[in-house]
Design a protein around this motif. Sequence first.
Motif, PDB file in Angstrom:
ATOM      1  N   LEU A 226      62.590  28.358  67.280  1.00  0.00           N
ATOM      2  CA  LEU A 226      61.622  29.660  67.523  1.00  0.00           C
ATOM      3  C   LEU A 226      61.447  30.536  66.272  1.00  0.00           C
ATOM      4  O   LEU A 226      62.082  30.678  65.532  1.00  0.00           O
ATOM      5  CB  LEU A 226      62.249  30.708  68.368  1.00  0.00           C
ATOM      6  CG  LEU A 226      62.388  30.322  70.316  1.00  0.00           C
ATOM      7  CD1 LEU A 226      63.441  30.979  71.102  1.00  0.00           C
ATOM      8  CD2 LEU A 226      60.620  29.736  70.876  1.00  0.00           C
ATOM      9  N   PRO A 227      60.164  31.058  66.461  1.00  0.00           N
ATOM     10  CA  PRO A 227      59.778  32.120  64.567  1.00  0.00           C
ATOM     11  C   PRO A 227      61.129  33.355  65.114  1.00  0.00           C
ATOM     12  O   PRO A 227      61.643  34.096  66.147  1.00  0.00           O
ATOM     13  CB  PRO A 227      58.367  32.719  65.223  1.00  0.00           C
ATOM     14  CG  PRO A 227      57.648  31.684  65.781  1.00  0.00           C
ATOM     15  CD  PRO A 227      59.182  30.978  67.472  1.00  0.00           C
ATOM     16  N   ARG A 228      61.542  33.800  64.022  1.00  0.00           N
ATOM     17  CA  ARG A 228      62.701  34.864  63.143  1.00  0.00           C
ATOM     18  C   ARG A 228      62.485  35.864  65.027  1.00  0.00           C
ATOM     19  O   ARG A 228      62.440  35.862  65.304  1.00  0.00           O
ATOM     20  CB  ARG A 228      62.552  35.551  62.413  1.00  0.00           C
ATOM     21  CG  ARG A 228      63.177  35.914  62.170  1.00  0.00           C
ATOM     22  CD  ARG A 228      64.707  35.616  62.106  1.00  0.00           C
ATOM     23  NE  ARG A 228      66.397  37.252  62.050  1.00  0.00           N
ATOM     24  CZ  ARG A 228      66.525  37.686  62.805  1.00  0.00           C
ATOM     25  NH1 ARG A 228      65.477  37.507  63.999  1.00  0.00           N
ATOM     26  NH2 ARG A 228      67.323  38.701  62.960  1.00  0.00           N
ATOM     27  N   GLU A 229      61.004  36.033  64.747  1.00  0.00           N
ATOM     28  CA  GLU A 229      61.083  37.488  65.014  1.00  0.00           C
ATOM     29  C   GLU A 229      61.016  37.774  66.570  1.00  0.00           C
ATOM     30  O   GLU A 229      61.381  38.328  67.294  1.00  0.00           O
ATOM     31  CB  GLU A 229      59.339  38.131  64.860  1.00  0.00           C
ATOM     32  CG  GLU A 229      57.582  37.222  65.236  1.00  0.00           C
ATOM     33  CD  GLU A 229      57.704  36.168  64.131  1.00  0.00           C
ATOM     34  OE1 GLU A 229      56.562  35.748  63.948  1.00  0.00           O
ATOM     35  OE2 GLU A 229      58.386  35.881  63.153  1.00  0.00           O
ATOM     36  N   HIS A 230      60.648  36.314  67.669  1.00  0.00           N
ATOM     37  CA  HIS A 230      60.836  36.003  68.868  1.00  0.00           C
ATOM     38  C   HIS A 230      62.341  35.064  69.212  1.00  0.00           C
ATOM     39  O   HIS A 230      62.643  34.890  70.390  1.00  0.00           O
ATOM     40  CB  HIS A 230      60.038  34.798  69.491  1.00  0.00           C
ATOM     41  CG  HIS A 230      59.085  35.314  68.959  1.00  0.00           C
ATOM     42  ND1 HIS A 230      57.633  34.338  68.596  1.00  0.00           N
ATOM     43  CD2 HIS A 230      57.757  37.056  68.934  1.00  0.00           C
ATOM     44  CE1 HIS A 230      56.129  34.762  68.443  1.00  0.00           C
ATOM     45  NE2 HIS A 230      56.755  36.591  68.701  1.00  0.00           N
ATOM     46  N   SER A 231      63.533  35.140  68.341  1.00  0.00           N
ATOM     47  CA  SER A 231      65.149  34.898  68.401  1.00  0.00           C
ATOM     48  C   SER A 231      65.478  35.268  69.057  1.00  0.00           C
ATOM     49  O   SER A 231      64.580  36.544  69.038  1.00  0.00           O
ATOM     50  CB  SER A 231      65.017  34.042  67.216  1.00  0.00           C
ATOM     51  OG  SER A 231      66.545  33.551  67.376  1.00  0.00           O
ATOM     52  N   VAL A 232      66.150  35.084  70.018  1.00  0.00           N
ATOM     53  CA  VAL A 232      67.203  35.995  70.381  1.00  0.00           C
ATOM     54  C   VAL A 232      69.239  35.555  69.703  1.00  0.00           C
ATOM     55  O   VAL A 232      70.401  36.095  70.040  1.00  0.00           O
ATOM     56  CB  VAL A 232      67.915  36.163  71.507  1.00  0.00           C
ATOM     57  CG1 VAL A 232      66.055  36.428  72.754  1.00  0.00           C
ATOM     58  CG2 VAL A 232      68.002  34.126  72.321  1.00  0.00           C
TER      59      VAL A 232
ATOM     60  N   THR B  99      62.665  30.034  61.803  1.00  0.00           N
ATOM     61  CA  THR B  99      62.577  30.017  62.295  1.00  0.00           C
ATOM     62  C   THR B  99      64.253  30.121  62.753  1.00  0.00           C
ATOM     63  O   THR B  99      65.151  29.560  62.336  1.00  0.00           O
ATOM     64  CB  THR B  99      62.272  28.226  63.483  1.00  0.00           C
ATOM     65  OG1 THR B  99      62.847  27.430  62.383  1.00  0.00           O
ATOM     66  CG2 THR B  99      60.168  28.672  62.770  1.00  0.00           C
TER      67      THR B  99
ATOM     68  N   GLN C 163      57.776  30.310  56.546  1.00  0.00           N
ATOM     69  CA  GLN C 163      57.958  31.174  58.041  1.00  0.00           C
ATOM     70  C   GLN C 163      59.843  31.086  57.935  1.00  0.00           C
ATOM     71  O   GLN C 163      60.032  29.715  57.711  1.00  0.00           O
ATOM     72  CB  GLN C 163      57.591  29.983  59.006  1.00  0.00           C
ATOM     73  CG  GLN C 163      57.372  30.371  60.801  1.00  0.00           C
ATOM     74  CD  GLN C 163      57.280  29.775  61.597  1.00  0.00           C
ATOM     75  OE1 GLN C 163      56.931  29.009  61.701  1.00  0.00           O
ATOM     76  NE2 GLN C 163      56.742  30.831  62.937  1.00  0.00           N
TER      77      GLN C 163
END
Length: 255
Positions: A70-76, A66, A64
Amino acid sequence: MPALLELGHVGLSYHTLSGEIQALSQISFSVQEGEFVSLVGPSGCGKSTVLNLIAGLLIPEQGQITMQGLPREHSVLSVGYMLQKDHLLEWRTIYKNVLLGLEIRRELTAEKLAYVNQLLSDYGLDKFRSAHPSELSGGMRQRAALIRTLALKPELLLLDEPFSALDSQTRLSVSDDIGRILHQEKKTAILVTHDISEAISMADRVIILSPRPAIIRKIVPICFDLENRTPMASRNAPEFKSYFNLIWKELNHDV
């Protein structure tokens, strides 16, 4: 406080008609805010693949990534990517080139235009804002490409061999310029390079990858006893040779 970026046991394989090619295996490291990290390793070992995973252009098959916990796909988290070629558009002026990302994002605000103007002034391109890329030297083009990236105010900057197309003298000068710019702008950055001297002179840590499938061979913290550290000053520091020899031996471990 979580690291700005963390890779945990990341693995990836490329699937082709002739079979599966494992590129990365169990890659784990973190990057703190404001840190500059260099990635070195043999040609084809997967250094650029690591950057593509961090940028979200590829998805890891194992492990994963982060960002700020936060997981990469949920990060801003805002990520800037500077490639080997400057990819400046010849039909646009330098000023229009550095605004391209802001135009695409529809973020041409007064505040961001003022920031771009300040970058052009601070880093020696203000007088060339009306010039076209073909009128600039290779080093100046790379500075323009960096300003185009910085205009978006990325919190993490990925640099994929951005000096490789330059001759050796220009490369030294531009890497010194860009190193100082990133330090002044307090940017977190990851640099992929084949040049050991470049990796040492610019980074706080050097991560050494093995031949494919890449694993992390060693992580070398870089510390120079310098009051005002710049890439050029680092190359002249007494500790530089020891770091160079250590990384050279690790890279040639299997030879």
